[in-house]
Design a protein around this motif. Structure first.
Motif, short mmCIF file in Angstrom:
data_model
loop_
_atom_site.label_atom_id
_atom_site.label_comp_id
_atom_site.label_asym_id
_atom_site.label_seq_id
_atom_site.Cartn_x
_atom_site.Cartn_y
_atom_site.Cartn_z
N ASP A 145 0.83 -1.21 0.00
CA ASP A 145 0.00 0.00 0.00
C ASP A 145 0.87 1.26 0.00
N ASP A 146 1.97 1.22 0.73
CA ASP A 146 2.88 2.38 0.77
C ASP A 146 3.50 2.62 -0.60
N LEU A 147 3.82 1.55 -1.30
CA LEU A 147 4.37 1.68 -2.66
C LEU A 147 3.37 2.36 -3.58
N VAL A 148 2.11 1.93 -3.47
CA VAL A 148 1.05 2.55 -4.28
C VAL A 148 0.91 4.02 -3.93
N ASP A 149 0.92 4.33 -2.65
CA ASP A 149 0.81 5.73 -2.22
C ASP A 149 1.98 6.56 -2.72
N ALA A 150 3.14 5.92 -2.89
CA ALA A 150 4.32 6.64 -3.37
C ALA A 150 4.30 6.84 -4.89
N GLY A 151 3.27 6.29 -5.55
CA GLY A 151 3.11 6.52 -6.98
C GLY A 151 3.48 5.38 -7.89
#
Length: 347
Positions: A145-151
């Motif tokens: 999820d953090d990777l997705v949030d990072a773009g």
């Protein structure tokens, strides 16, 4: 007719070539950025007007065509199927280069949620897209999820984490694969009573958990005379899987069938052979590799549930490319098929 043909066939590179400038200079002119001499601006604009070139379409083309970096996070260790996927990525080098794509393979311990999550955390900002063989664990879900949030665009490969906000899953229907294995073991055992052993890599890998679910679902519903033993976990390692299988065989002399859910197949086969029970126990596993091919030919294995590593590698790259370009994913093209391979139909 000539003007219409020119408009539809011209590209940004053609405009740059005709104006005698670089592609980057054409981009600066199209966006009105400073740093371009007036004479150069005039030449570029004249080339655009001469061919009725559409600047907005050109700008979109340039944006879609920019270089992109993808990471493939794969299991460390001697998993032959995963090595096949990595080899297929290597064979795509020319295709990738022609589309301004680069792929970096990162190996890690996917059986450890802490190590896998830490590996994913280090990718922030470094890649446009990430494909990962993922463990279904809260720490890993949070890292995805953090990777997705990072773009980054995130694709799970072979093993899914559906509760994470990943963008797509590339792999087979693992419940169906497990059901297929269960039907094969049940029918090949026939009327013999006895026990069924299951060797998995880890039940925290969703593909393994789903295969076990499908396998036990079919055996329980359709082959009630067979007793299913508790799952043992070999972490896809040959030596560990051999040791666990040998202990199973010693403790349960009435084992009549065995399902190897992941890798570690060579170790399982060695235990069966050393115990003198190869050919007497129905043995079904996964993936056509050099090892499973030999075991099928020797009659140690009865059947393999197969998925195409080349298709998985290409599908993951195509899906990541489509996601980063904002294009639709061709679901039918990327659907991974389940095959049953036996000695008599080895590819």
């Amino acid at each position: 007719m000539k003007d219409a043909l020119s408009q539809t066939s011209m590209t940004l590179r053609d405009i740059a070539r005709e104006a005698g400038v670089s592609l980057a200079t054409v981009d600066r002119v199209l966006h009105g950025r400073p740093g371009v001499r007036p004479d150069t601006v005039r030449r570029v604009k004249e080339a655009i007007e001469r061919h009725a070139f559409r600047p907005h379409a050109a700008a979109a083309e340039l944006a879609r065509g920019r270089a992109r970096r993808f990471a493939f996070v794969m299991p460390a260790g001697p998993n032959l199927f995963m090595q096949q996927i990595q080899a297929q990525l290597g064979e795509m080098a020319s295709w990738l280069s022609a589309r301004r794509l680069s792929v970096e393979t990162i190996t890690t311990d996917v059986f450890s949620p802490e190590i896998l999550a830490s590996t994913l955390e280090r990718l922030h900002g470094a890649f446009d897209g990430v494909a990962v063989v993922a463990l279904d664990h809260p720490a890993v879900r949070a890292a995805l999820d953090d990777l997705v949030d990072a773009g980054a665009k995130v694709v799970t490969l072979v093993s899914d984490v559906p509760t994470a906000r990943r963008h797509h899953y590339v792999g087979i229907d693992n419940i169906a694969a497990g059901r297929t294995a269960g039907a094969l073991v049940g029918r090949l055992v026939g009327t013999r009573p006895g026990k069924i052993a299951i060797v998995a890599g880890s039940q925290n890998l969703r593909d393994h958990a789903e295969r076990i679910f499908g396998f036990t679902q079919v055996l329980s519903a359709e082959f009630g005379g067979l007793e299913i033993l508790p799952v043992v976990e070999g972490r896809d390692e040959d030596e560990r899987s051999e040791h666990l299988t040998m202990r199973l065989l010693d403790a349960h002399p009435d084992v009549v069938g065995l399902y190897n859910v992941g890798a570690g197949t060579a170790g399982v086969a060695k235990a069966l052979t050393d115990a003198g029970r190869d050919g007497r126990i129905v043995f079904v596993g996964h993936d056509v590799t050099a090892v499973t091919r030999r075991l099928l030919l020797r009659g140690v294995m009865d059947a393999v549930i197969s998925q195409n590593p080349g298709h998985e590698a290409r599908a993951a790259v195509r899906v990541l490319r489509a996601l980063t370009r904002g294009e639709p994913i061709l679901s039918e093209q990327e659907k991974i098929r389940i095959d049953i391979v036996m000695r008599d139909n080895l590819p």
